[in-house]
Design a protein around this motif. Structure first.
Motif, PDB file in Angstrom:
ATOM      1  N   ALA A   1     -14.022  58.275   7.942  1.00 29.55           N
ATOM      2  CA  ALA A   1     -14.492  59.664   7.923  1.00 29.55           C
ATOM      3  C   ALA A   1     -16.017  59.732   8.045  1.00 29.55           C
ATOM      4  O   ALA A   1     -16.726  58.774   7.717  1.00 29.55           O
ATOM      5  N   ASP A   2     -16.493  60.867   8.522  1.00 31.38           N
ATOM      6  CA  ASP A   2     -17.924  61.171   8.522  1.00 31.38           C
ATOM      7  C   ASP A   2     -18.470  60.864   7.117  1.00 31.38           C
ATOM      8  O   ASP A   2     -17.944  61.373   6.124  1.00 31.38           O
ATOM      9  N   PRO A   3     -19.492  60.042   7.020  1.00 26.40           N
ATOM     10  CA  PRO A   3     -20.016  59.669   5.688  1.00 26.40           C
ATOM     11  C   PRO A   3     -20.384  60.886   4.842  1.00 26.40           C
ATOM     12  O   PRO A   3     -20.329  60.816   3.601  1.00 26.40           O
ATOM     13  N   ARG A   4     -20.713  61.990   5.486  1.00 24.48           N
ATOM     14  CA  ARG A   4     -21.090  63.199   4.742  1.00 24.48           C
ATOM     15  C   ARG A   4     -19.903  63.801   4.001  1.00 24.48           C
ATOM     16  O   ARG A   4     -20.072  64.635   3.096  1.00 24.48           O
ATOM     17  N   ALA A   5     -18.671  63.413   4.382  1.00 28.40           N
ATOM     18  CA  ALA A   5     -17.481  63.979   3.736  1.00 28.40           C
ATOM     19  C   ALA A   5     -17.275  63.406   2.329  1.00 28.40           C
ATOM     20  O   ALA A   5     -16.512  63.962   1.536  1.00 28.40           O
ATOM     21  N   TRP A   6     -17.953  62.279   2.032  1.00 27.38           N
ATOM     22  CA  TRP A   6     -17.859  61.693   0.685  1.00 27.38           C
ATOM     23  C   TRP A   6     -18.742  62.486  -0.265  1.00 27.38           C
ATOM     24  O   TRP A   6     -19.932  62.665  -0.016  1.00 27.38           O
ATOM     25  N   VAL A   7     -18.158  62.940  -1.337  1.00 24.15           N
ATOM     26  CA  VAL A   7     -18.878  63.804  -2.281  1.00 24.15           C
ATOM     27  C   VAL A   7     -19.357  62.960  -3.462  1.00 24.15           C
ATOM     28  O   VAL A   7     -18.539  62.341  -4.152  1.00 24.15           O
ATOM     29  N   PRO A   8     -20.671  62.906  -3.698  1.00 25.58           N
ATOM     30  CA  PRO A   8     -21.167  62.118  -4.831  1.00 25.58           C
ATOM     31  C   PRO A   8     -20.739  62.712  -6.161  1.00 25.58           C
ATOM     32  O   PRO A   8     -20.753  63.938  -6.348  1.00 25.58           O
ATOM     33  N   GLN A   9     -20.337  61.824  -7.063  1.00 26.28           N
ATOM     34  CA  GLN A   9     -19.893  62.273  -8.392  1.00 26.28           C
ATOM     35  C   GLN A   9     -20.881  61.777  -9.443  1.00 26.28           C
ATOM     36  O   GLN A   9     -21.275  62.508 -10.338  1.00 26.28           O
ATOM     37  N   THR A  10     -21.278  60.513  -9.319  1.00 24.99           N
ATOM     38  CA  THR A  10     -22.391  59.949 -10.093  1.00 24.99           C
ATOM     39  C   THR A  10     -23.161  59.072  -9.109  1.00 24.99           C
ATOM     40  O   THR A  10     -22.847  59.060  -7.920  1.00 24.99           O
ATOM     41  N   ALA A  11     -24.126  58.314  -9.592  1.00 23.63           N
ATOM     42  CA  ALA A  11     -24.909  57.453  -8.700  1.00 23.63           C
ATOM     43  C   ALA A  11     -24.023  56.430  -7.996  1.00 23.63           C
ATOM     44  O   ALA A  11     -24.280  56.061  -6.853  1.00 23.63           O
TER      45      ALA A  11
ATOM     46  N   ALA B   1     -20.175  72.619  -2.600  1.00 23.41           N
ATOM     47  CA  ALA B   1     -21.634  72.573  -2.722  1.00 23.41           C
ATOM     48  C   ALA B   1     -22.209  71.475  -1.840  1.00 23.41           C
ATOM     49  O   ALA B   1     -23.228  71.668  -1.166  1.00 23.41           O
ATOM     50  N   HIS B   2     -21.533  70.316  -1.832  1.00 17.14           N
ATOM     51  CA  HIS B   2     -22.041  69.183  -1.040  1.00 17.14           C
ATOM     52  C   HIS B   2     -21.979  69.483   0.454  1.00 17.14           C
ATOM     53  O   HIS B   2     -22.930  69.229   1.197  1.00 17.14           O
ATOM     54  N   TYR B   3     -20.864  70.060   0.907  1.00 22.43           N
ATOM     55  CA  TYR B   3     -20.696  70.337   2.340  1.00 22.43           C
ATOM     56  C   TYR B   3     -21.609  71.477   2.793  1.00 22.43           C
ATOM     57  O   TYR B   3     -22.045  71.509   3.942  1.00 22.43           O
ATOM     58  N   ALA B   4     -21.911  72.410   1.895  1.00 22.26           N
ATOM     59  CA  ALA B   4     -22.846  73.485   2.242  1.00 22.26           C
ATOM     60  C   ALA B   4     -24.246  72.904   2.406  1.00 22.26           C
ATOM     61  O   ALA B   4     -24.998  73.296   3.301  1.00 22.26           O
ATOM     62  N   ALA B   5     -24.568  71.937   1.547  1.00 21.76           N
ATOM     63  CA  ALA B   5     -25.913  71.359   1.581  1.00 21.76           C
ATOM     64  C   ALA B   5     -26.103  70.405   2.752  1.00 21.76           C
ATOM     65  O   ALA B   5     -27.200  70.311   3.297  1.00 21.76           O
ATOM     66  N   ASN B   6     -25.033  69.684   3.152  1.00 24.63           N
ATOM     67  CA  ASN B   6     -25.231  68.656   4.193  1.00 24.63           C
ATOM     68  C   ASN B   6     -24.802  69.101   5.581  1.00 24.63           C
ATOM     69  O   ASN B   6     -24.831  68.306   6.522  1.00 24.63           O
TER      70      ASN B   6
END
Ligand code: FE
Length: 164
Positions: free
Chosen positions: A23-33, A147-152
């Motif tokens: 998948a597009d790396p942007r589809a991964w949503v960070p949860q912690t570091a 939130a992540h997909y809106a930002a990226n």
């Protein structure tokens, strides 16, 4: 009567994620570091979610309680629960019955761990004394991904295709 050649009126459309591991790396949503997730199916109508959980650099998923069942299928890397004496490796299937309390830990020599999890209801995070201190469910996952997909720049459409 089952109608030939198509879904019944009112049936929701299927979700198809081809080659999810690429998948597009942007589809991964960070949860912690060290922890991120890729949503595959966020069921806001039935209160469950299916995602790929990815942990890098010997990450830990905080101690939590499950009131409803979880199914897991390891795709890459290795992990264990601090509370159990077995290790999950690629191809391992895990059923976590309701009532499970555990802390997911990835060993230091594993660069990347990816496991598919089907989580019903909520994970209830607990502190050292066993007191509830937070939760995750289809709605928190949905909010984090939105939130992540809106930002990226992936946008709302990428998320809507995973929601039923
Ligand atoms: Fe769990």
């Amino acid at each position: 009567v089952i109608l030939p050649g198509g879904p019944l009126p009112g049936a929701l459309p299927e979700i198809v994620v081809a080659d999810a591991l690429s998948a597009d790396p942007r589809a991964w949503v960070p949860q912690t570091a060290d922890v991120s997730f890729l949503p595959l199916c966020l069921s806001l109508s039935q209160g469950f979610y299916v995602n790929l959980l990815r942990v890098r650099r010997a990450g830990v998923l905080s101690r939590h309680y499950h009131a409803q069942p979880v199914h897991g299928w390891v795709l890459k890397g290795r992990w264990r629960y601090r509370e159990h004496d077995w290790e999950a490796t690629p191809g391992t299937y895990v059923f976590e019955p309701p009532g499970e309390v555990h802390t997911l830990e990835v060993p230091g020599d594993v660069d990347e761990m990816i496991t598919l999890f089907h989580v019903a209801g909520a994970l209830i995070y607990v502190d050292d004394a066993g007191r509830p201190c937070g939760h995750d469910d289809a709605f928190t996952k949905h909010a984090a991904a939105a939130a992540h997909y809106a930002a990226n720049g992936l946008g709302a459409g990428a998320l809507a295709s995973r929601v039923r």
